[in-house]
Design a protein around this motif. Structure first.
Motif, PDB file in Angstrom:
ATOM      1  N   PHE A 258      40.869  41.397  21.692  1.00 10.51           N
ATOM      2  CA  PHE A 258      40.560  42.541  22.895  1.00 10.51           C
ATOM      3  C   PHE A 258      40.104  42.038  24.094  1.00 10.51           C
ATOM      4  CE2 PHE A 258      40.357  44.509  18.485  1.00 10.51           C
ATOM      5  CZ  PHE A 258      41.477  45.581  18.463  1.00 10.51           C
ATOM      6  N   SER A 259      40.193  43.048  25.043  1.00 11.21           N
ATOM      7  CA  SER A 259      39.926  42.584  26.456  1.00 11.21           C
ATOM      8  C   SER A 259      40.554  41.290  26.941  1.00 11.21           C
ATOM      9  CB  SER A 259      38.295  42.289  26.512  1.00 11.21           C
ATOM     10  OG  SER A 259      37.548  43.505  26.258  1.00 11.21           O
ATOM     11  N   VAL A 260      41.460  41.043  26.521  1.00  6.79           N
ATOM     12  CA  VAL A 260      42.532  39.892  26.863  1.00  6.79           C
ATOM     13  C   VAL A 260      43.342  40.408  28.250  1.00  6.79           C
ATOM     14  CG1 VAL A 260      43.884  38.162  26.353  1.00  6.79           C
ATOM     15  CG2 VAL A 260      42.161  38.826  24.713  1.00  6.79           C
ATOM     16  N   PRO A 261      43.352  39.826  29.325  1.00  2.00           N
ATOM     17  CA  PRO A 261      44.294  40.238  30.390  1.00  2.00           C
ATOM     18  C   PRO A 261      45.624  40.203  29.772  1.00  2.00           C
ATOM     19  CG  PRO A 261      42.689  38.639  31.190  1.00  2.00           C
ATOM     20  CD  PRO A 261      42.364  38.764  29.684  1.00  2.00           C
ATOM     21  N   GLY A 262      46.522  41.030  30.460  1.00  2.00           N
ATOM     22  CA  GLY A 262      47.994  41.129  30.077  1.00  2.00           C
ATOM     23  C   GLY A 262      48.625  41.665  28.859  1.00  2.00           C
ATOM     24  N   VAL A 263      47.578  42.164  28.091  1.00  2.00           N
ATOM     25  CA  VAL A 263      48.001  42.618  26.784  1.00  2.00           C
ATOM     26  C   VAL A 263      47.889  44.501  26.999  1.00  2.00           C
ATOM     27  CG1 VAL A 263      47.266  43.343  24.385  1.00  2.00           C
ATOM     28  CG2 VAL A 263      46.987  40.984  25.503  1.00  2.00           C
ATOM     29  N   ASP A 264      48.981  45.060  26.662  1.00  2.00           N
ATOM     30  CA  ASP A 264      49.117  46.511  26.652  1.00  2.00           C
ATOM     31  C   ASP A 264      48.798  46.987  25.535  1.00  2.00           C
ATOM     32  OD1 ASP A 264      49.713  49.322  26.892  1.00  2.00           O
ATOM     33  OD2 ASP A 264      51.761  49.040  27.348  1.00  2.00           O
TER      34      ASP A 264
ATOM     35  N   SER B 197      55.823  46.113  10.756  1.00  2.00           N
ATOM     36  CA  SER B 197      54.616  47.117  10.617  1.00  2.00           C
ATOM     37  C   SER B 197      53.975  46.951  12.162  1.00  2.00           C
ATOM     38  CB  SER B 197      53.923  46.445   9.349  1.00  2.00           C
ATOM     39  OG  SER B 197      52.503  47.330   9.272  1.00  2.00           O
ATOM     40  N   GLU B 198      54.514  47.910  12.800  1.00  2.00           N
ATOM     41  CA  GLU B 198      54.251  48.242  14.070  1.00  2.00           C
ATOM     42  C   GLU B 198      53.244  49.105  14.205  1.00  2.00           C
ATOM     43  OE1 GLU B 198      56.803  48.203  17.077  1.00  2.00           O
ATOM     44  OE2 GLU B 198      57.518  46.135  17.083  1.00  2.00           O
ATOM     45  N   ARG B 199      52.097  49.041  15.019  1.00  2.00           N
ATOM     46  CA  ARG B 199      51.081  50.180  15.173  1.00  2.00           C
ATOM     47  C   ARG B 199      50.249  49.956  16.424  1.00  2.00           C
ATOM     48  NH1 ARG B 199      45.849  49.654  12.772  1.00  2.00           N
ATOM     49  NH2 ARG B 199      45.536  48.055  11.338  1.00  2.00           N
ATOM     50  N   VAL B 200      49.652  51.001  16.989  1.00  2.00           N
ATOM     51  CA  VAL B 200      48.785  50.799  18.188  1.00  2.00           C
ATOM     52  C   VAL B 200      47.203  50.338  17.351  1.00  2.00           C
ATOM     53  CG1 VAL B 200      47.443  51.989  19.877  1.00  2.00           C
ATOM     54  CG2 VAL B 200      49.839  52.260  19.639  1.00  2.00           C
ATOM     55  N   ILE B 201      46.613  49.631  17.858  1.00  3.38           N
ATOM     56  CA  ILE B 201      45.313  49.107  17.449  1.00  3.38           C
ATOM     57  C   ILE B 201      44.373  49.216  18.399  1.00  3.38           C
ATOM     58  CG2 ILE B 201      44.154  47.070  16.385  1.00  3.38           C
ATOM     59  CD1 ILE B 201      46.888  45.711  15.808  1.00  3.38           C
ATOM     60  N   ALA B 202      43.251  50.118  18.269  1.00  3.48           N
ATOM     61  CA  ALA B 202      42.215  50.245  18.903  1.00  3.48           C
ATOM     62  C   ALA B 202      40.902  49.353  18.546  1.00  3.48           C
ATOM     63  CB  ALA B 202      41.839  51.941  18.727  1.00  3.48           C
ATOM     64  N   PRO B 203      40.002  49.031  19.468  1.00  3.17           N
ATOM     65  CA  PRO B 203      39.059  48.073  18.931  1.00  3.17           C
ATOM     66  C   PRO B 203      37.822  49.305  18.302  1.00  3.17           C
ATOM     67  CG  PRO B 203      38.960  48.540  21.313  1.00  3.17           C
ATOM     68  CD  PRO B 203      40.364  49.355  20.757  1.00  3.17           C
ATOM     69  N   LYS B 204      37.827  49.195  17.006  1.00  5.56           N
ATOM     70  CA  LYS B 204      36.889  49.853  16.528  1.00  5.56           C
ATOM     71  C   LYS B 204      35.919  49.059  15.920  1.00  5.56           C
ATOM     72  CE  LYS B 204      39.965  53.777  15.186  1.00  5.56           C
ATOM     73  NZ  LYS B 204      40.509  54.710  13.913  1.00  5.56           N
TER      74      LYS B 204
ATOM     75  N   PRO C  88      52.621  49.620  20.689  1.00  5.33           N
ATOM     76  CA  PRO C  88      52.458  49.366  19.288  1.00  5.33           C
ATOM     77  C   PRO C  88      52.729  47.649  19.044  1.00  5.33           C
ATOM     78  CG  PRO C  88      54.000  51.103  19.629  1.00  5.33           C
ATOM     79  CD  PRO C  88      53.454  50.794  20.818  1.00  5.33           C
ATOM     80  N   VAL C  89      52.080  47.129  18.201  1.00  2.98           N
ATOM     81  CA  VAL C  89      52.216  45.631  17.985  1.00  2.98           C
ATOM     82  C   VAL C  89      52.391  45.278  16.640  1.00  2.98           C
ATOM     83  CG1 VAL C  89      49.800  45.103  17.730  1.00  2.98           C
ATOM     84  CG2 VAL C  89      51.276  43.393  18.566  1.00  2.98           C
ATOM     85  N   GLU C  90      53.357  44.184  16.430  1.00  2.00           N
ATOM     86  CA  GLU C  90      53.634  44.032  14.949  1.00  2.00           C
ATOM     87  C   GLU C  90      52.287  43.138  14.292  1.00  2.00           C
ATOM     88  OE1 GLU C  90      54.748  43.429  11.618  1.00  2.00           O
ATOM     89  OE2 GLU C  90      56.263  44.290  12.890  1.00  2.00           O
ATOM     90  N   THR C  91      51.907  43.826  13.207  1.00  2.00           N
ATOM     91  CA  THR C  91      50.582  43.205  12.622  1.00  2.00           C
ATOM     92  C   THR C  91      51.107  42.310  11.205  1.00  2.00           C
ATOM     93  OG1 THR C  91      50.528  44.994  10.939  1.00  2.00           O
ATOM     94  CG2 THR C  91      49.234  45.121  13.042  1.00  2.00           C
ATOM     95  N   GLU C  92      52.268  42.331  10.776  1.00  2.00           N
ATOM     96  CA  GLU C  92      52.740  41.416   9.871  1.00  2.00           C
ATOM     97  C   GLU C  92      53.115  40.088  10.297  1.00  2.00           C
ATOM     98  OE1 GLU C  92      52.444  41.907   6.634  1.00  2.00           O
ATOM     99  OE2 GLU C  92      51.474  44.073   6.742  1.00  2.00           O
TER     100      GLU C  92
END
Length: 402
Positions: free
Chosen positions: A380-386, A2-9, A390-394
């Motif tokens: 969020f705001s962690v150095p080194g994270v793209d 279950s990969e997706r791009v996660i935005a900081p909302k 997409p990132v696996e959420t499960e």
């Protein structure tokens, strides 16, 4: 998958989703800041951390694993991934468990209601079956909105209110575009049984129940030591915090420590203390009126001299294990907040507080640091994270190593 791009909302300081990779890297970053182990090779002491997934409880867990080589159990209450991501604490726990395994630490994490006796039974069973039937340390770090009494089934709800009269204070918010605003908010005073309800949730009742529960099953080792994590804070925030309903609960926690200390000294040659920690950006603290403004101004005054939660908890573990002398104040409390409450620091923060407005706050407080710290609570705001990838959420809850 279950990969997706996660935005900081977010809604204010509350974020709707958490970033698994950011949470993982944040835990790894915290671990790296802990000085090397002070214990010899082999099995470390057995510890139970209640509230192990966030704030100072997470810092206690990581510092204990990395500095002392603890093994044992972490207890927390987190939400699994579903329609939304899992909670940040879910992902932080998975990352902490992974690091513990990599470093040969036998740490089991349980997800559920720490106030309930079912969790206490589960912990007691694990201590008996997996950890030799003994517990050396218990760290209690619970911040919760409500608690169900296991004996009566009564549900108590904590309240964040001043006592006696309404309290008006400055507070920091950010508008929809992220611009900082300093506003005044007024909080109505406690009424009815607000104080009693808050003490029932945030005081020492459950801490003492844990100790009694485990002692009755002969699971406390000789010399057993327990610490409950607390906060006093600045005179600038005292009316809503230390002198308010939460402060009443903290006073109850400290009174419980004195009762437990006498009991443990007589029975096991042990100890019970409260540890008064210093200010930090946590999911709990950002909900308190005035605390966000105060913390941003404090950082503006002390800069890099601000001691992180994991840095403070490393100091606590050193004192609890005897690597450093146990330094107590006249009330029998460990004080990790002396740098924050230094009179010169408090005078400088008070001067900035008095002149803080929406126009001046950017020059008075370290808002870039504060905003990053809030976002880091959710990965969020962690150095080194793209954050565009997409990132696996499960991510599964960590199973105990065999």
């Amino acid at each position: 998958m279950s990969e997706r791009v996660i935005a900081p909302k977010s809604r204010g300081f509350l974020f709707l989703d958490s970033h698994p990779d950011g949470c993982r890297r944040l835990v790894e970053e915290m671990w790296r800041t802990v000085p090397g182990p002070v214990t010899a090779e082999g099995d470390g002491p057995v510890a139970l951390v209640i509230g192990s997934s966030a704030g100072y409880g997470l810092a206690a867990t990581i510092a204990g694993l990395a500095r002392v080589g603890i093994r044992g159990i972490g207890v927390c209450f987190e939400k699994a991934p579903g329609r939304r991501t899992g909670t940040a604490g879910w992902y932080r726990t998975a990352a902490t468990a992974r690091l513990a395994r990599q470093h040969g630490r036998d740490m089991v994490f349980l997800n559920g209601d720490a106030f309930g006796d079912a969790m206490k039974e589960q912990v007691a069973g694990l201590l008996t079956e997996r950890f030799g039937g003994r517990l050396d340390f218990l760290i209690y770090s619970v911040a919760a909105p409500r608690r169900t009494d296991p004996d009566t089934g009564a549900v108590y709800a904590s309240a964040l209110k001043p006592i006696g009269s309404p309290h008006t204070t400055k507070t920091l918010v950010f508008d929809e575009l992220g611009a900082p605003e300093v506003k005044e908010v007024t909080t109505a005073p406690a009424e009815g049984d607000d104080i009693e309800q808050t003490v029932a949730v945030m005081g020492g009742l459950d801490w003492e129940r844990w100790i009694t529960f485990l002692a009755d099953r002969s699971l406390l080792a000789e010399g057993f030591t327990t610490a409950a994590l607390s906060y006093i804070g600045s005179p600038l925030t005292a009316a809503i915090y230390r002198q308010g309903t939460i402060g009443a609960a903290k006073s109850h926690l400290e009174a419980t420590a004195r009762t437990l200390d006498e009991r443990l000294r007589k029975g096991l040659g042990g100890r019970a203390v409260t540890s008064v920690n210093a200010a930090a950006v946590t999911q709990s603290s950002t909900a308190i009126p005035g605390i966000a403004l105060y913390t941003g101004l404090l950082r503006g005054v002390v800069g890099e001299a601000m001691v992180s939660p994991v840095g403070q908890l490393t100091q606590l573990w050193d004192q609890l294990t005897g690597a450093r002398p146990l330094g107590l104040d006249e009330e029998g409390r460990v004080r990790l907040d002396t740098w924050e409450l230094d009179p010169a620091v408090q005078d400088a923060v008070a001067e900035r507080w008095s002149s803080a407005t929406s126009d001046s706050i950017a020059a008075l407080g370290d808002l870039g640091w504060f905003g990053d710290e809030v976002r880091r609570l959710y990965g969020f705001s962690v150095p080194g994270v793209d954050y565009n990838a997409p990132v696996e959420t499960e991510v599964p809850w960590p199973a105990p190593a065999r």
